[in-house]
Every structure is written in C-alpha cells, then in structure tokens.
Write an enzyme that holds these catalytic residues in place. Structure first.
Site, PDB file in Angstrom:
ATOM      1  N   THR A 120       0.821  -1.213   0.000  1.00 39.80           N
ATOM      2  CA  THR A 120       0.000   0.000   0.000  1.00 39.80           C
ATOM      3  C   THR A 120       0.858   1.268   0.000  1.00 39.80           C
ATOM      4  OG1 THR A 120      -1.424   1.279   1.487  1.00 39.80           O
ATOM      5  CG2 THR A 120      -0.126  -0.401   2.526  1.00 39.80           C
ATOM      6  N   ASP A 121       0.296   2.354  -0.497  1.00 42.08           N
ATOM      7  CA  ASP A 121       1.018   3.641  -0.441  1.00 42.08           C
ATOM      8  C   ASP A 121       1.163   4.128   1.005  1.00 42.08           C
ATOM      9  OD1 ASP A 121      -1.642   4.375   0.026  1.00 42.08           O
ATOM     10  OD2 ASP A 121      -1.702   5.926  -1.527  1.00 42.08           O
ATOM     11  N   GLU A 122       0.376   3.532   1.928  1.00 42.53           N
ATOM     12  CA  GLU A 122       0.418   4.014   3.317  1.00 42.53           C
ATOM     13  C   GLU A 122       1.769   3.754   3.976  1.00 42.53           C
ATOM     14  OE1 GLU A 122      -3.214   3.426   5.534  1.00 42.53           O
ATOM     15  OE2 GLU A 122      -4.370   3.294   3.678  1.00 42.53           O
ATOM     16  N   TYR A 144      -1.375  -0.365  11.145  1.00 46.07           N
ATOM     17  CA  TYR A 144      -1.585  -1.075   9.866  1.00 46.07           C
ATOM     18  C   TYR A 144      -0.431  -0.799   8.908  1.00 46.07           C
ATOM     19  CZ  TYR A 144      -3.216  -1.536   5.011  1.00 46.07           C
ATOM     20  OH  TYR A 144      -3.299  -1.831   3.665  1.00 46.07           O
ATOM     21  N   LYS A 148       2.468  -3.323   7.283  1.00 50.97           N
ATOM     22  CA  LYS A 148       2.687  -3.518   5.844  1.00 50.97           C
ATOM     23  C   LYS A 148       4.129  -3.147   5.482  1.00 50.97           C
ATOM     24  CE  LYS A 148      -0.005  -4.590   3.070  1.00 50.97           C
ATOM     25  NZ  LYS A 148      -0.486  -5.926   2.581  1.00 50.97           N
TER      26      LYS A 148
HETATM   27  P1  NAD Z   1      -9.796  -7.117   2.894  1.00 48.24           P
HETATM   28  O1  NAD Z   1      -9.711  -6.833   4.348  1.00 48.24           O
HETATM   29  O2  NAD Z   1     -11.056  -6.829   2.168  1.00 48.24           O
HETATM   30  O3  NAD Z   1      -9.451  -8.660   2.629  1.00 48.24           O
HETATM   31  C1  NAD Z   1      -8.412  -9.335   3.290  1.00 48.24           C
HETATM   32  C2  NAD Z   1      -8.606 -10.835   3.075  1.00 48.24           C
HETATM   33  O4  NAD Z   1      -7.515 -11.519   3.711  1.00 48.24           O
HETATM   34  C3  NAD Z   1      -9.888 -11.389   3.707  1.00 48.24           C
HETATM   35  O5  NAD Z   1     -10.524 -12.263   2.793  1.00 48.24           O
HETATM   36  C4  NAD Z   1      -9.399 -12.149   4.928  1.00 48.24           C
HETATM   37  O6  NAD Z   1     -10.236 -13.250   5.277  1.00 48.24           O
HETATM   38  C5  NAD Z   1      -8.023 -12.614   4.446  1.00 48.24           C
HETATM   39  N1  NAD Z   1      -7.109 -12.908   5.561  1.00 48.24           N
HETATM   40  C6  NAD Z   1      -6.852 -12.140   6.656  1.00 48.24           C
HETATM   41  N2  NAD Z   1      -5.963 -12.750   7.451  1.00 48.24           N
HETATM   42  C7  NAD Z   1      -5.629 -13.918   6.853  1.00 48.24           C
HETATM   43  C8  NAD Z   1      -4.733 -14.970   7.179  1.00 48.24           C
HETATM   44  N3  NAD Z   1      -4.008 -14.951   8.311  1.00 48.24           N
HETATM   45  N4  NAD Z   1      -4.623 -16.012   6.337  1.00 48.24           N
HETATM   46  C9  NAD Z   1      -5.355 -16.053   5.194  1.00 48.24           C
HETATM   47  N5  NAD Z   1      -6.224 -15.095   4.842  1.00 48.24           N
HETATM   48  C10 NAD Z   1      -6.359 -14.029   5.661  1.00 48.24           C
HETATM   49  O7  NAD Z   1      -8.568  -6.322   2.248  1.00 48.24           O
HETATM   50  P2  NAD Z   1      -8.444  -5.641   0.813  1.00 48.24           P
HETATM   51  O8  NAD Z   1      -8.918  -4.246   0.908  1.00 48.24           O
HETATM   52  O9  NAD Z   1      -8.979  -6.545  -0.232  1.00 48.24           O
HETATM   53  O10 NAD Z   1      -6.845  -5.570   0.679  1.00 48.24           O
HETATM   54  C11 NAD Z   1      -6.124  -6.663   0.100  1.00 48.24           C
HETATM   55  C12 NAD Z   1      -4.647  -6.331   0.117  1.00 48.24           C
HETATM   56  O11 NAD Z   1      -4.397  -5.127  -0.603  1.00 48.24           O
HETATM   57  C13 NAD Z   1      -4.089  -6.097   1.532  1.00 48.24           C
HETATM   58  O12 NAD Z   1      -2.821  -6.674   1.608  1.00 48.24           O
HETATM   59  C14 NAD Z   1      -4.009  -4.573   1.650  1.00 48.24           C
HETATM   60  O13 NAD Z   1      -2.971  -4.200   2.523  1.00 48.24           O
HETATM   61  C15 NAD Z   1      -3.693  -4.197   0.205  1.00 48.24           C
HETATM   62  N6  NAD Z   1      -4.145  -2.864  -0.204  1.00 48.24           N
HETATM   63  C16 NAD Z   1      -5.436  -2.479   0.015  1.00 48.24           C
HETATM   64  C17 NAD Z   1      -5.853  -1.227  -0.406  1.00 48.24           C
HETATM   65  C18 NAD Z   1      -7.280  -0.776  -0.220  1.00 48.24           C
HETATM   66  O14 NAD Z   1      -7.584   0.395  -0.504  1.00 48.24           O
HETATM   67  N7  NAD Z   1      -8.211  -1.603   0.197  1.00 48.24           N
HETATM   68  C19 NAD Z   1      -4.936  -0.355  -1.045  1.00 48.24           C
HETATM   69  C20 NAD Z   1      -3.626  -0.803  -1.256  1.00 48.24           C
HETATM   70  C21 NAD Z   1      -3.239  -2.062  -0.832  1.00 48.24           C
HETATM   71  P1  TYD Z   2     -10.476   4.273   4.874  1.00 49.00           P
HETATM   72  O1  TYD Z   2     -11.501   3.861   3.851  1.00 49.00           O
HETATM   73  O2  TYD Z   2     -10.538   3.684   6.239  1.00 49.00           O
HETATM   74  O3  TYD Z   2      -9.042   4.044   4.201  1.00 49.00           O
HETATM   75  P2  TYD Z   2      -7.558   4.514   4.731  1.00 49.00           P
HETATM   76  O4  TYD Z   2      -7.641   4.923   6.133  1.00 49.00           O
HETATM   77  O5  TYD Z   2      -6.777   3.254   4.545  1.00 49.00           O
HETATM   78  O6  TYD Z   2      -7.141   5.621   3.806  1.00 49.00           O
HETATM   79  O7  TYD Z   2     -10.555   5.842   5.042  1.00 49.00           O
HETATM   80  C1  TYD Z   2     -10.387   6.715   3.937  1.00 49.00           C
HETATM   81  C2  TYD Z   2     -10.375   8.139   4.459  1.00 49.00           C
HETATM   82  O8  TYD Z   2     -11.677   8.455   4.970  1.00 49.00           O
HETATM   83  C3  TYD Z   2      -9.426   8.346   5.615  1.00 49.00           C
HETATM   84  O9  TYD Z   2      -8.848   9.649   5.505  1.00 49.00           O
HETATM   85  C4  TYD Z   2     -10.304   8.266   6.848  1.00 49.00           C
HETATM   86  C5  TYD Z   2     -11.633   8.808   6.358  1.00 49.00           C
HETATM   87  N1  TYD Z   2     -12.846   8.244   6.982  1.00 49.00           N
HETATM   88  C6  TYD Z   2     -13.850   9.088   7.452  1.00 49.00           C
HETATM   89  O10 TYD Z   2     -13.739  10.317   7.402  1.00 49.00           O
HETATM   90  N2  TYD Z   2     -14.967   8.510   7.988  1.00 49.00           N
HETATM   91  C7  TYD Z   2     -15.134   7.163   8.087  1.00 49.00           C
HETATM   92  O11 TYD Z   2     -16.164   6.699   8.622  1.00 49.00           O
HETATM   93  C8  TYD Z   2     -14.093   6.301   7.579  1.00 49.00           C
HETATM   94  C9  TYD Z   2     -14.224   4.808   7.673  1.00 49.00           C
HETATM   95  C10 TYD Z   2     -12.974   6.893   7.018  1.00 49.00           C
END
Ligand code: NAD
Ligand code: TYD
Length: 341
Positions: A120-122, A144, A148
């Site tokens: 992630t960019d985070e 988090y 990562k």
């Molecule tokens: P999500 O929380 O929707 O899904 C995570 C999945 O991982 C779930 O199906 C969960 O059951 C599974 N999981 C958790 N712990 C596990 C374990 N110990 N063993 C096997 N499976 C396990 O997450 P997401 O939003 O789909 O993100 C997927 C990946 O992409 C993550 O690695 C996250 O860091 C990365 N990512 C997410 C975003 C975003 O905006 N959502 C952006 C950049 C990177």
């Molecule tokens: P989120 O979807 O939790 O992603 P991330 O924290 O990984 O960027 O949140 C996106 C942005 O929205 C973040 O700046 C936090 C804000 N936010 C709210 O203002 N209200 C909310 O209820 C949530 C869940 C997030």
C-alpha cells in the site's frame, strides 16, 4: 499458470480472481483464505464453480495447509486491512501481515516460485506536497501501515539474501464492488441509503488518491507478467481528492438514485472526532508502472464512483447479509463437507 492467491475472499483479492479467470481462461487459481470477518465467499459466487478455481480455507501463517498444494506463483493479498481496527488492536495486524508474509516468503524460497506482494502507499506515510515514488522512504504512521512496511522490508530482505523472485506493488486507496462496509466509500453509500449519519473524521480535508479496484487488478496482472524480480511498483490513478469531496459526490449520486435533489442528503454529514495519527495526504507517482509496463487506469473517478454506487444499490442483499452477520454462514453451506473432515 497455477496461481496461489491469498486473501482471495476479500475485496481486492476477489476482484482479482474474477478478473484473472475471465482474462486468462487457462489460469488455475487456488484461493487460500482464513475467512476472517473481511473474508466473504459470496464475493466469488460468479466463479466458484469454474473448473480453474479452487478454494482452501487456511491461514497464511500455517505452513502445513499448503504442504500438498502446487503452484507457480503466489499473489499475497491476505492481510488485516483496516486502519481504525489497527488503532484499537495492532496484534492481528502484526500476526497476519508480518508473520504470515514471512511464512509465505519461506514457502516461496523453498519452492523457488514467484512472489507478488500486494502492499500500500500508506507505507510511505503522509506528505503535504509532492508525490511518493518507489524510492521514497518508508515512514508508516498507523499500526496497519507499520505492519505492511515491515512485510515489505521482509520481502526486500528475502530478495537480497535468498534471491527469491519477489516483487512489491504499492497501491493507493481502492474503491469498487465488494468492498467491506467499514471502509469510507461503501460506508457512505450504505449509510446514505439507510438515511443514517455519515461520519467525517476531523475537518474532512484529508486527501486520498483513489483508484477503481479493477484498474488495480489489471496493474497487478501486468506486474505478474512483465515486472522484474526485486522491483517495487507504485500503482495509482493520479486522482487525489479531499474526503469531503468524495463524500459529497457519493451523497449526490445516491440522492439521484432515490429521486431526490442533489443536495438533499448532505444533512447526513456528521463531523466527528479525528482518527488518531490521521495521515493528511497520500499521493502516488505511478510513472514507473505506466512507462515500464504500459499500464494505464481505464476508469475515471466519476465513472468508477457511479458504477460503485450502482453496484451497492443493485446488490443490497450482499451488504445486508454482512450487516446481519448471515454472510459468515455461506462457507458452511458451500464447504460443509470439508469443514467436517
Ligand atoms: P480485505 O480486508 O477486504 O481482505 C483481506 C482478506 O484476507 C480477507 O478475505 C481475509 O479473510 C483474508 N485474511 C486475513 N488474514 C488472513 C490470514 N491470516 N490467512 C489467510 N487469509 C487471511 O482487504 P483488501 O482491501 O482486499 O486488501 C487486500 C490487500 O491489498 C491487503 O494486503 C491490503 O494491505 C492491500 N491494499 C489495500 C488497499 C485498499 O484500498 N483496500 C490499497 C492498497 C493495498
Ligand atoms: P479508509 O476507507 O478507512 O481508508 P484509509 O484509512 O486506509 O485511507 O478511510 C479513507 C479516508 O476516509 C481516511 O482519511 C479516513 C476517512 N474516513 C472518514 O472520514 N470517515 C469514516 O467513517 C471512515 C471509515 C474513514
């Protein structure tokens, strides 16, 4: 290509599996997922009976669950992914994101298979100006992000030390179908449909760089096929928005669907206490993946947000079953036999 996809029952993983099976009908995809609260097999209904798809309920920290499973490459989506939860309790984040990734790295090393780590960019922390590129220092601020960043460091160390064929992608904030309703975009849509307050953290001026999940999935596929071992690829759509702007757009779209005037739902906006350590701005420079791998995002923000709002409105049952907890039973119904063994 036999792919092990971890975390494939989550938001991005399930979008990726659907994408991969339709773009590459010759792929065999094994989905390894622990089915935490965020894992939902209903996300994969469309593909669950495809001959190329197999599901294994298992934990990435458990070496044994993969003992008899063969694959050529691993894509690691599995993670604890929600910042707010990591602030309440960092422990599962350290366990899965760090120890789980370490376990997979050991497996990749043992089997000499390719490893694509989805990050992630985070990990870069927050920046008021400029853009993160792949050489930017890792300065994570939330538990988090720190977990990562730690996993990214381990991947780097395994490349340097054991010469494993690993790559890292670092993507900006995703939105799209099947995102768990704790995250901003689905939370706003669902609360608006239910006429419930929409919590805005702080002043609503924190900036995120938004990408449609399907575009992220295509980028991961490009990295898998064309990326170079040991490289990091930033993925983003050059689409920065302050949260309040995203929220207003979502409320406008939902109002349109409900036959209301565009501002009629803005009264739901509720400014609440800020998140601890809330990163002010994320901004990704995706030039490397664009220039070297020829990837481009295909969905504009307006279009992606419209499609996402339409999806949540057409798939009420999907999120209502999450809110009621019913979705957790789907695994038992589909895989009861395996569960009994
Ligand atoms: P999500 O929380 O929707 O899904 C995570 C999945 O991982 C779930 O199906 C969960 O059951 C599974 N999981 C958790 N712990 C596990 C374990 N110990 N063993 C096997 N499976 C396990 O997450 P997401 O939003 O789909 O993100 C997927 C990946 O992409 C993550 O690695 C996250 O860091 C990365 N990512 C997410 C975003 C975003 O905006 N959502 C952006 C950049 C990177
Ligand atoms: P989120 O979807 O939790 O992603 P991330 O924290 O990984 O960027 O949140 C996106 C942005 O929205 C973040 O700046 C936090 C804000 N936010 C709210 O203002 N209200 C909310 O209820 C949530 C869940 C997030």
């Amino acid at each position: 290509m036999k792919l092990l996809v971890t975390g494939g029952a989550g938001f991005i993983g399930s979008n990726y599996i659907r994408y991969a099976l339709s773009a590459h009908p010759d792929y065999r995809v094994i989905n390894l997922d622990r089915l935490t609260y965020a894992g939902n097999l209903e996300n994969l209904r469309e593909v669950e009976s495809s001959p190329g798809y197999t599901f294994i309920k298992g934990d990435i920290r458990d070496r044994d669950c993969l003992r008899d499973v063969e694959f050529d490459a691993i894509i690691n989506f599995a993670a604890e992914s929600h910042v707010d939860r990591s602030i309440l309790d960092a422990s599962p984040f350290l366990q899965t994101n760090i120890m789980g990734t370490h376990n997979l790295l050991e497996i990749a090393r043992e089997r000499a298979c390719a490893f694509l780590h989805v990050s992630t960019d985070e990990v870069y922390g927050s920046t008021e100006t400029g853009f993160f590129n792949e050489a930017s220092p890792l300065q994570p601020n939330s538990p988090y992000a720190a977990s990562k960043a730690s996993s990214d460091m381990l991947v780097r160390a395994y490349v340097e030390t054991y010469k494993i064929r690993a790559m890292i992608t670092r993507c900006s904030n995703n939105y799209g179908p099947y995102q768990f309703p704790e995250k901003l975009v689905p939370l706003v849509i669902i609360n608006a449909l239910n006429r419930r307050p929409v919590p805005v953290y702080g002043d609503g001026m924190n900036v995120r760089d938004w990408i449609y999940a399907e575009d992220h999935c295509r980028a991961i596929d490009a990295v898998l096929h064309k990326g170079s071992a040991g490289e990091v690829y930033n993925i983003g759509s050059r689409n920065e928005r302050p949260n309040i702007e995203v929220i207003r757009l979502l409320l406008e779209k939902v109002a349109g669907h409900l036959g209301l005037n565009k501002d009629e739902l803005t009264g739901l906006i509720n400014f609440v206490r800020d998140r601890e350590g809330h990163d002010r701005r994320y901004a990704i420079d995706p030039s490397k993946v664009e220039k070297q791998l020829g990837w481009r995002p295909g969905t504009s923000f307006e279009e992606g947000i419209s499609k996402t709002v339409d999806w949540y409105i057409s798939n009420r049952q999907w999120w209502q079953r999450i809110i009621s907890g019913e979705y957790m039973k789907y695994y038992d119904a589909q895989y009861g036999e395996r569960l009994k063994k």
